[in-house]
Design an enzyme around this catalytic site. Structure first.
Site, PDB file in Angstrom:
ATOM      1  CD  GLU A 109      -3.022   0.812   2.306  1.00  0.00           C
ATOM      2  OE1 GLU A 109      -3.598  -0.300   2.296  1.00  0.00           O
ATOM      3  OE2 GLU A 109      -3.269   1.692   3.131  1.00  0.00           O
ATOM      4  CG  ASP A 111      -1.653   4.597   2.902  1.00  0.00           C
ATOM      5  OD1 ASP A 111      -2.251   4.011   1.985  1.00  0.00           O
ATOM      6  OD2 ASP A 111      -1.491   4.115   4.033  1.00  0.00           O
ATOM      7  CD  GLU A 113      -4.622   8.486   7.186  1.00  0.00           C
ATOM      8  OE1 GLU A 113      -5.629   7.920   7.635  1.00  0.00           O
ATOM      9  OE2 GLU A 113      -3.460   8.204   7.531  1.00  0.00           O
TER      10      GLU A 113
END
Length: 285
Positions: A109, A111, A113
């Protein structure tokens, strides 16, 4: 207010990297709603998505296809003054991962955010998972208000490096350091975006100020469609993002990266008491 540093860096960096697909593709070309039902609205002749969050639900969408490498980008406008709410744009190998913090399984993953801190200022949290539970976080103050207008967030991913960009300014570089025992994301990933209630980790939400909305646009994808029948094709040099000039930052990009990182980074896992768990932290960045 855009800082003078950002203006000067952009003057050096703009148009120096990829030539992006400028056309506004309809959302449905590459993406599909994932969760949230009527909280995910496709608007503006299907070239923009608005996600609503209220006490009942947030929402999210993902790409229809998994990718094995590429240059992924999204234009995002973050909701204003939404403490306790997480706005995300990310790649993950778990296609139906509704809430990335609920997934305890090992996976890949990458990210972006956005979270509102105690001072009422948005902070960007980035993370890298490589067949594990992540914990490779770097956090940044931003030189602009991400809720006032759209900004472009990009991820370059090839077999040599991963680069996170804001408006084409590189803010994070994660190199492939498998030679020294480090992990590196290599499984096919879907592109996701979501708006979700993070009050368990981020503090209580003031729902009297809601509902809150995040807007997304720019749905073109420059990526290699992953195929189980030919898993190595996504490393091909015929893709521009895999070309040798994208194996590392060039001198101008490196200068922009170092200046931006030095000024805006506020947390780096490689400078934490957990750094010994990550072999890549032994390599100067």
């Amino acid at each position: 207010m855009v800082s003078p540093l950002y203006i000067s860096l952009c003057a050096i960096f703009i148009c120096h990297f990829f030539t992006s697909k400028a056309a506004e593709l309809p959302f449905d070309t590459h993406y599909t709603p994932l969760w949230g039902g009527d909280h995910v609205s496709v608007i503006d002749q299907r070239t923009q998505v608005q996600i609503k969050i209220d006490p009942k639900s947030g929402g999210g969408f993902r790409s229809k296809q998994a990718y094995g490498s590429g240059f992924f980008q999204m234009s995002v406008k973050i909701p204003s003054n939404a403490k306790g709410i997480a706005t995300t744009f990310y790649l993950t190998s778990t296609p139906d991962n509704i809430n990335m913090r609920e997934s305890n399984s090992n996976h890949d993953e990458l990210d972006f955010e956005f979270i509102l801190n105690e001072k009422g200022r948005y902070v960007l949290n980035t993370n890298v998972f490589a067949q594990d539970s992540g914990n490779r976080e770097q956090q940044f103050n931003l030189w602009f208000d991400p809720s006032s207008q759209f900004h472009n967030y990009q991820i370059l991913w090839n077999q040599h490096q991963i680069v996170f960009y804001i408006d084409r300014t590189p803010i994070r570089v994660f190199k492939n350091e498998r030679a020294i025992g480090a992990r590196y994301p290599s499984t096919p990933m879907y592109v996701h975006a979501s708006l979700w209630n993070g009050s368990q980790w981020l503090g209580p939400v003031n729902w009297r100020s809601g509902p809150f909305y995040a807007n997304y646009r720019g749905f073109a994808i420059d990526g290699c469609d992953y195929s189980n029948s030919n898993p190595n094709k996504c490393n091909s040099l015929r893709y521009s993002w895999n070309a040798q000039n994208n194996w590392q930052l060039d001198p101008h990009q490196q200068m922009v990266y170092q200046a931006t990182k030095n000024k805006y980074i506020i947390y780096d896992y490689c400078k934490s008491d957990r750094s010994s768990n990550f072999p890549e932290c032994r390599v100067p960045s």
